[in-house]
Write a protein that holds these residues in place. Sequence first.
Motif, PDB file in Angstrom:
ATOM      1  N   PRO A   1       4.644 -35.854  81.951  1.00 42.84           N
ATOM      2  CA  PRO A   1       5.184 -35.456  80.646  1.00 42.84           C
ATOM      3  C   PRO A   1       6.664 -35.074  80.715  1.00 42.84           C
ATOM      4  CG  PRO A   1       3.019 -34.487  80.971  1.00 42.84           C
ATOM      5  CD  PRO A   1       3.424 -35.085  82.290  1.00 42.84           C
ATOM      6  N   LEU A   2       7.106 -34.544  81.849  1.00 46.64           N
ATOM      7  CA  LEU A   2       8.519 -34.192  81.983  1.00 46.64           C
ATOM      8  C   LEU A   2       9.412 -35.428  81.957  1.00 46.64           C
ATOM      9  CD1 LEU A   2       8.997 -31.292  84.578  1.00 46.64           C
ATOM     10  CD2 LEU A   2       9.500 -31.302  82.140  1.00 46.64           C
ATOM     11  N   ALA A   3       8.889 -36.549  82.440  1.00 45.69           N
ATOM     12  CA  ALA A   3       9.638 -37.808  82.394  1.00 45.69           C
ATOM     13  C   ALA A   3       9.354 -38.585  81.112  1.00 45.69           C
ATOM     14  CB  ALA A   3       9.293 -38.667  83.614  1.00 45.69           C
ATOM     15  N   ASP A   4       8.601 -37.963  80.200  1.00 42.75           N
ATOM     16  CA  ASP A   4       8.230 -38.563  78.913  1.00 42.75           C
ATOM     17  C   ASP A   4       7.455 -39.858  79.095  1.00 42.75           C
ATOM     18  OD1 ASP A   4       8.029 -38.364  76.192  1.00 42.75           O
ATOM     19  OD2 ASP A   4       9.923 -39.384  75.761  1.00 42.75           O
ATOM     20  N   GLU A   5       6.605 -39.876  80.120  1.00 44.87           N
ATOM     21  CA  GLU A   5       5.758 -41.046  80.352  1.00 44.87           C
ATOM     22  C   GLU A   5       4.524 -40.979  79.466  1.00 44.87           C
ATOM     23  OE1 GLU A   5       6.987 -41.638  85.069  1.00 44.87           O
ATOM     24  OE2 GLU A   5       4.982 -40.914  84.539  1.00 44.87           O
ATOM     25  N   PRO A   6       4.029 -42.117  78.988  1.00 46.01           N
ATOM     26  CA  PRO A   6       2.861 -42.113  78.116  1.00 46.01           C
ATOM     27  C   PRO A   6       1.562 -41.955  78.900  1.00 46.01           C
ATOM     28  CG  PRO A   6       3.559 -44.360  78.510  1.00 46.01           C
ATOM     29  CD  PRO A   6       4.587 -43.473  79.178  1.00 46.01           C
ATOM     30  N   VAL A   7       0.563 -41.441  78.229  1.00 45.64           N
ATOM     31  CA  VAL A   7      -0.785 -41.480  78.790  1.00 45.64           C
ATOM     32  C   VAL A   7      -1.214 -42.943  78.831  1.00 45.64           C
ATOM     33  CG1 VAL A   7      -3.187 -40.802  78.461  1.00 45.64           C
ATOM     34  CG2 VAL A   7      -1.350 -39.223  77.836  1.00 45.64           C
ATOM     35  N   PRO A   8      -1.693 -43.443  79.960  1.00 43.39           N
ATOM     36  CA  PRO A   8      -2.121 -44.852  80.007  1.00 43.39           C
ATOM     37  C   PRO A   8      -3.175 -45.156  78.938  1.00 43.39           C
ATOM     38  CG  PRO A   8      -2.060 -43.897  82.211  1.00 43.39           C
ATOM     39  CD  PRO A   8      -1.867 -42.764  81.258  1.00 43.39           C
ATOM     40  N   GLN A   9      -2.984 -46.243  78.219  1.00 40.90           N
ATOM     41  CA  GLN A   9      -3.941 -46.597  77.169  1.00 40.90           C
ATOM     42  C   GLN A   9      -5.337 -46.836  77.722  1.00 40.90           C
ATOM     43  OE1 GLN A   9      -2.374 -49.924  74.938  1.00 40.90           O
ATOM     44  NE2 GLN A   9      -1.014 -48.620  73.720  1.00 40.90           N
ATOM     45  N   SER A  10      -5.415 -47.238  78.989  1.00 37.81           N
ATOM     46  CA  SER A  10      -6.715 -47.525  79.586  1.00 37.81           C
ATOM     47  C   SER A  10      -7.444 -46.275  80.058  1.00 37.81           C
ATOM     48  CB  SER A  10      -6.539 -48.472  80.778  1.00 37.81           C
ATOM     49  OG  SER A  10      -5.720 -47.872  81.780  1.00 37.81           O
ATOM     50  N   ALA A  11      -6.802 -45.104  79.948  1.00 32.38           N
ATOM     51  CA  ALA A  11      -7.427 -43.872  80.443  1.00 32.38           C
ATOM     52  C   ALA A  11      -8.639 -43.501  79.593  1.00 32.38           C
ATOM     53  CB  ALA A  11      -6.418 -42.734  80.442  1.00 32.38           C
ATOM     54  N   ASP A  12      -9.756 -43.276  80.253  1.00 34.01           N
ATOM     55  CA  ASP A  12     -10.963 -42.820  79.558  1.00 34.01           C
ATOM     56  C   ASP A  12     -10.953 -41.312  79.354  1.00 34.01           C
ATOM     57  OD1 ASP A  12     -12.465 -45.413  79.571  1.00 34.01           O
ATOM     58  OD2 ASP A  12     -12.306 -45.140  81.745  1.00 34.01           O
ATOM     59  N   ALA A  13     -10.246 -40.600  80.231  1.00 35.53           N
ATOM     60  CA  ALA A  13     -10.193 -39.143  80.148  1.00 35.53           C
ATOM     61  C   ALA A  13      -8.837 -38.679  80.669  1.00 35.53           C
ATOM     62  CB  ALA A  13     -11.327 -38.514  80.952  1.00 35.53           C
ATOM     63  N   LEU A  14      -8.466 -37.460  80.287  1.00 32.44           N
ATOM     64  CA  LEU A  14      -7.157 -36.914  80.622  1.00 32.44           C
ATOM     65  C   LEU A  14      -7.321 -35.504  81.170  1.00 32.44           C
ATOM     66  CD1 LEU A  14      -4.023 -36.874  80.432  1.00 32.44           C
ATOM     67  CD2 LEU A  14      -4.291 -36.262  78.012  1.00 32.44           C
ATOM     68  N   TYR A  15      -6.538 -35.183  82.205  1.00 36.06           N
ATOM     69  CA  TYR A  15      -6.541 -33.837  82.776  1.00 36.06           C
ATOM     70  C   TYR A  15      -5.121 -33.285  82.749  1.00 36.06           C
ATOM     71  CZ  TYR A  15      -6.762 -30.217  86.467  1.00 36.06           C
ATOM     72  OH  TYR A  15      -6.657 -29.053  87.198  1.00 36.06           O
ATOM     73  N   LEU A  16      -4.939 -32.154  82.087  1.00 42.27           N
ATOM     74  CA  LEU A  16      -3.671 -31.437  82.063  1.00 42.27           C
ATOM     75  C   LEU A  16      -3.843 -30.172  82.893  1.00 42.27           C
ATOM     76  CD1 LEU A  16      -2.706 -31.679  78.270  1.00 42.27           C
ATOM     77  CD2 LEU A  16      -1.919 -33.143  80.149  1.00 42.27           C
ATOM     78  N   PRO A  17      -3.360 -30.149  84.133  1.00 42.33           N
ATOM     79  CA  PRO A  17      -3.543 -28.987  84.995  1.00 42.33           C
ATOM     80  C   PRO A  17      -2.553 -27.875  84.655  1.00 42.33           C
ATOM     81  CG  PRO A  17      -2.285 -30.638  86.154  1.00 42.33           C
ATOM     82  CD  PRO A  17      -2.654 -31.236  84.816  1.00 42.33           C
ATOM     83  N   GLY A  18      -2.695 -26.763  85.337  1.00 43.30           N
ATOM     84  CA  GLY A  18      -1.758 -25.666  85.163  1.00 43.30           C
ATOM     85  C   GLY A  18      -0.428 -25.961  85.821  1.00 43.30           C
TER      86      GLY A  18
END
Length: 432
Positions: A269-286
């Motif tokens: 997110p710091l590099a403003d990269e997108p979440v891959p469209q193929s991702a079935d799930a997403l993890y945002l850690p601390g």
Amino acid sequence: MPACPALFVSAPASGQGKTTITAGLARYHQRMGRRVRVFKTGPDFLDPMILARASGAPVLSLDLWMVGEAACRTLLAEAAAEADLILIEGVMGLYDGTPSSADLATTFGVPVVAVISAKAMAQTFGAVAFGLANYRPHVPFHGVFANRVGSPRHAQMLEEALPAGIQWTGYIASKDDIELPDRHLGLHQADEIADLDARLDRAADALAQTQLVELPQAVDFGPVVHTAVPRLLDGKHIAIARDAAFAFIYPANVQLLETLGARVTYFSPLADEPVPQSADALYLPGGYPELHAERLARNTCSADTIRAHAAAGKPLVAECGGMLYLLETLTDTSGKRTPMPGVLPGHATMQTRLASLGMQQLDGMHGTMTGHTFHYSHMTTTMTPYLTSVRPHSDARGEAVYRTGKIVATYMHSYWPSNPAFTAALFHGEAF
């Protein structure tokens, strides 16, 4: 039976220099061509980053409660089968916590060296060493090491103060170009210390002149015992945010996702990269979203794709800093409020004092998931908790766990290998 030289690096308290000494030892032996495996006691994300850089290998957690004795033994046995040296860095002071570093060292018979900061201390060094060595006679105490020593004469006084039977393993001087920088949550992240490798090399050079670099006795950790894990996430693509703002990731958690059959990729997110469209799930850690709030607020590509992921009803797991990022606003300690993506209703405010610290567990339909909490922020939200964690060894309530659709958010950092089925439910977006 796997057996390997092993040493447990502890101290009378936090802030004595355990990480600096452990990392310096790891770098010394790595430079000597030895395969070094380092472990960190208890829940910690920051020290392992330094130790991994020093040793050249991932650093896993050991804790008799959070990880479990059987799993700890397996991790140590696996390391012993491939390494020339195992180093374990303790947590806090040797006898602090339930279970403590002393409990862990005693359970596995790993000799303990106590790093004692000798700054502004002389003969009392001997009293501290005596107490550490004799407080519990069954602890396999190896010796003491003096850190932050003022001069050779100072070192001589420290050594002469030791009672008979306590081994002196050497000392290093107090040097700013060796010490590791820190801030509110602990040490700086490894990638943020521009001269980290130089600092590690200087620490290794200093330790090379001491007895501490002598290989310790070999410890037999027993046979490697593997427990079969069903591929509950087979074929799932899980995207993980990973950069300076989102870095609090247990390597064992990622290993579990892969063992469960998931394909793991990373985006920033710091590099403003997108979440891959193929991702079935997403993890945002601390991590440290508060240190990068303005930049995160400007990065609309990442924010938009995270919103789209959530709007599509795909599973999203957010822990601590990851949860704060999903809120409407984040306010720093100076009172500056920054807009966040607003995926979840609520506002967070950073504090100068610790808000919560300690081990936690979640009890759900799949059993118990262990973990911990450690944060300096306070959150207000209209969300209703789905579950609330509890603190082990007490009836005290812990952190709330919020569930909105297939989004799960909490301050608690979970240790996923403690319950693979619970973990799979999170990333399937199922009830837990």
